[in-house]
Design a protein around this motif. Sequence first.
Motif, PDB file in Angstrom:
ATOM      1  N   ASP A  68       1.002  -0.992   0.012  1.00 63.86           N
ATOM      2  CA  ASP A  68       0.222   0.092  -0.022  1.00 63.86           C
ATOM      3  C   ASP A  68       0.653   1.107   0.179  1.00 63.86           C
ATOM      4  OD1 ASP A  68      -2.223   1.523   0.145  1.00 63.86           O
ATOM      5  OD2 ASP A  68      -2.716   1.214   2.148  1.00 63.86           O
ATOM      6  N   TYR A  69       0.646   2.422  -0.477  1.00 62.16           N
ATOM      7  CA  TYR A  69       1.114   3.441  -0.428  1.00 62.16           C
ATOM      8  C   TYR A  69       1.232   4.224   0.801  1.00 62.16           C
ATOM      9  CZ  TYR A  69       2.555   8.568  -1.283  1.00 62.16           C
ATOM     10  OH  TYR A  69       2.881   9.755  -1.479  1.00 62.16           O
ATOM     11  N   SER A  70       0.151   4.326   1.558  1.00 64.08           N
ATOM     12  CA  SER A  70      -0.060   5.082   2.883  1.00 64.08           C
ATOM     13  C   SER A  70      -0.498   4.139   3.750  1.00 64.08           C
ATOM     14  CB  SER A  70      -0.836   6.497   2.633  1.00 64.08           C
ATOM     15  OG  SER A  70      -0.723   7.053   3.726  1.00 64.08           O
ATOM     16  N   MET A  71       0.164   4.195   5.109  1.00 62.02           N
ATOM     17  CA  MET A  71      -0.248   3.251   6.373  1.00 62.02           C
ATOM     18  C   MET A  71       0.150   4.331   7.466  1.00 62.02           C
ATOM     19  SD  MET A  71       0.989  -0.273   5.090  1.00 62.02           S
ATOM     20  CE  MET A  71       2.445   0.634   4.062  1.00 62.02           C
ATOM     21  N   PRO A  72      -0.558   4.136   8.449  1.00 62.56           N
ATOM     22  CA  PRO A  72      -0.462   4.983   9.649  1.00 62.56           C
ATOM     23  C   PRO A  72       1.154   4.735  10.153  1.00 62.56           C
ATOM     24  CG  PRO A  72      -2.181   3.789   9.835  1.00 62.56           C
ATOM     25  CD  PRO A  72      -1.624   3.430   8.679  1.00 62.56           C
ATOM     26  N   GLN A  73       1.913   3.800  10.137  1.00 61.73           N
ATOM     27  CA  GLN A  73       3.143   3.527  10.821  1.00 61.73           C
ATOM     28  C   GLN A  73       4.204   3.318   9.814  1.00 61.73           C
ATOM     29  OE1 GLN A  73       3.138   0.689  14.058  1.00 61.73           O
ATOM     30  NE2 GLN A  73       1.091   0.082  13.526  1.00 61.73           N
ATOM     31  N   PHE A  74       3.890   3.378   8.331  1.00 67.17           N
ATOM     32  CA  PHE A  74       4.698   2.850   7.546  1.00 67.17           C
ATOM     33  C   PHE A  74       4.399   3.439   5.965  1.00 67.17           C
ATOM     34  CE2 PHE A  74       7.210  -0.949   5.584  1.00 67.17           C
ATOM     35  CZ  PHE A  74       8.355  -0.361   5.601  1.00 67.17           C
ATOM     36  N   SER A  75       5.234   3.549   5.088  1.00 61.06           N
ATOM     37  CA  SER A  75       4.780   3.964   3.585  1.00 61.06           C
ATOM     38  C   SER A  75       4.913   3.163   2.577  1.00 61.06           C
ATOM     39  CB  SER A  75       5.157   5.398   3.355  1.00 61.06           C
ATOM     40  OG  SER A  75       6.491   5.274   3.317  1.00 61.06           O
ATOM     41  N   GLY A  76       4.671   3.029   1.567  1.00 61.26           N
ATOM     42  CA  GLY A  76       5.118   2.318   0.528  1.00 61.26           C
ATOM     43  C   GLY A  76       6.203   2.861  -0.226  1.00 61.26           C
ATOM     44  N   LEU A  77       6.537   4.106  -0.132  1.00 62.11           N
ATOM     45  CA  LEU A  77       7.842   4.759  -0.619  1.00 62.11           C
ATOM     46  C   LEU A  77       8.893   4.208   0.307  1.00 62.11           C
ATOM     47  CD1 LEU A  77       6.889   8.264  -1.765  1.00 62.11           C
ATOM     48  CD2 LEU A  77       7.144   6.276  -3.151  1.00 62.11           C
ATOM     49  N   ARG A  78       8.816   4.136   1.480  1.00 58.16           N
ATOM     50  CA  ARG A  78       9.702   3.815   2.371  1.00 58.16           C
ATOM     51  C   ARG A  78      10.230   2.397   2.133  1.00 58.16           C
ATOM     52  NH1 ARG A  78      14.397   4.686   5.248  1.00 58.16           N
ATOM     53  NH2 ARG A  78      14.631   3.558   6.963  1.00 58.16           N
TER      54      ARG A  78
END
Length: 235
Positions: free
Chosen positions: A56-66
């Motif tokens: 997924d691209y955007s999550m509360p604790q993490f991100s897809g880009l990261r």
Amino acid sequence: MEKKLNILIVEDSPDDVELVLRELRQAGFDPNWNRVECEAEFLAELERQPDIILSDYSMPQFSGLRAAKLAQESGRDIPFLLISGTVGEDVAVEAMKHGATDYLLKDRIARLGPAIRRALDEKRLRDERNLAEEEKRRNEGRIRELAETQAAILNALPAHIALLDTEGVIITVNESWRRFAANNFLPGTDCGVGHNYLEVCDRAQGECASEALAAAAGIRRILAGEIGEFVLEYP
């Protein structure tokens, strides 16, 4: 026949995971999957070397880009697909810079199967190319070792030796040949390497010209396969 696939899913929504899995099964895959939603879990699962990563691209604790950046920095060649509800062109470009293989929107999830197949095909081609390059490096290493062994053997022999190619060009000489050239003030530092020995013999003039022509004729018969050995002593 369903294709088995080890998948790492980076997603905080179980419902979205079910959506992805349903689409994968419809596309002919048999997914063996693990879901993570934070960086620590992602890094731990990355060690298992999954076949592909869906994030997924955007999550509360993490991100897809990261996640894409971490996968890229790990040095592992794992196809990475970014999935999002809304992905703008700038985000897509940024994702590709961070190592993402492809991206798609959740409302176009039907693209998932073809996107995965394309990513896996590209990975297979990279693997085949890497294997071919590795084999080429090994062969080049063996050729270098053979050449070094050949040179050591030739240099250990007291006779003056020059190796010719099929056209009569000198491709290498041994140390005895080089010392002879130096001791007799022969011109140049190449000791004849790169010169056509037969043409030099053909151009010979003076009282030893007949021996030079005989040497050239004998060597040509060797190269043509007419005889197996030719011996000539000349001044």
